[in-house]
Design an enzyme around this catalytic site. Structure first.
Site, PDB file in Angstrom:
ATOM      1  N   SER A  45       4.145   4.479   2.159  1.00 30.52           N
ATOM      2  CA  SER A  45       5.295   5.147   2.735  1.00 30.52           C
ATOM      3  C   SER A  45       4.887   6.539   3.237  1.00 30.52           C
ATOM      4  CB  SER A  45       6.413   5.184   1.700  1.00 30.52           C
ATOM      5  OG  SER A  45       7.628   5.587   2.237  1.00 30.52           O
TER       6      SER A  45
ATOM      7  N   HIS B  71       5.806   1.434   6.415  1.00 34.89           N
ATOM      8  CA  HIS B  71       7.105   0.804   6.643  1.00 34.89           C
ATOM      9  C   HIS B  71       8.037   1.819   7.297  1.00 34.89           C
ATOM     10  CE1 HIS B  71       8.840   2.026   2.396  1.00 34.89           C
ATOM     11  NE2 HIS B  71       8.430   3.060   3.082  1.00 34.89           N
TER      12      HIS B  71
END
EC number: 3.4.21.92
Length: 192
Positions: A92, A117
């Site tokens: 992330s 993501h």
């Protein structure tokens, strides 16, 4: 000396030795507090020896986008060249931080994993429809900023990145290097 106090003193000695060798270990979630600590260390190293290389080692599950971009901006502002090394996990916002080094200075250890993501909002959002609309527009702006980072870092097209981050995309160090997120795999810190 009580054991807790002794461990605290030992940790201070280790932290001092790491700073003396111009290494910053970011081994925690990206929060306002962890970002502030990293920024203080970056500026300490910049002010004591401007322009000298810094190694920024990342092992983070990600976290706050705003806190992560605060670290990103500071790394871009200092004159000291920063090399990033992912060890363990950069997921992330941790993966975004791994890209703040200039091309040629982004590495991982052999068993590191990287996950990219799209951003998400945790918890429950309540409020008026107009407030929810504001939150939705903001997260889309954040998504666009993150896509821009991945596009610039990897050389991949915007369409490829949009598809890649549609869901969690997990990569080994080798896969991340093939995707353009890394410049190499480190087998020894002596290789830096």
């Amino acid at each position: 000396m009580p054991e807790g106090e002794m461990m605290h003193k030992l940790q201070d000695i280790i932290d001092r030795k790491l700073l003396d060798s111009r290494r910053i270990f970011f081994s925690e979630p990206v929060t306002e507090k962890s970002a502030a600590e990293a920024i203080k260390k970056l500026w300490y190293l910049e002010l004591t020896s401007p322009g000298q290389p810094i190694v920024f080692v990342i092992n983070s599950p990600g976290g706050s986008v705003d806190a992560g971009f605060a670290v990103w901006d500071q790394i871009k502002m200092i004159s000291s060249p920063v090399t990033t090394v992912v060890t363990g996990l950069a997921a992330s916002m941790g993966s975004v931080l791994s890209l703040c080094a200039a091309p040629g200075r982004r590495f991982a250890t052999p068993h590191a994993r990287i996950m990219i993501h799209q951003p998400s909002i945790g918890g429950t959002i309540t409020g008026q429809a107009t407030d929810l609309d504001i939150h939705a527009r903001e997260i889309l702006k954040t998504k666009a900023r993150i896509i821009d980072v991945y596009v610039e870092a990897t050389g991949q097209s915007r369409e490829v990145i949009e598809k890649a981050i549609d869901r969690d995309m997990w990569m080994s160090a080798n896969e991340a290097m093939e995707f353009g997120l890394l410049d190499g795999i480190l087998f020894s810190f002596n290789d830096l």
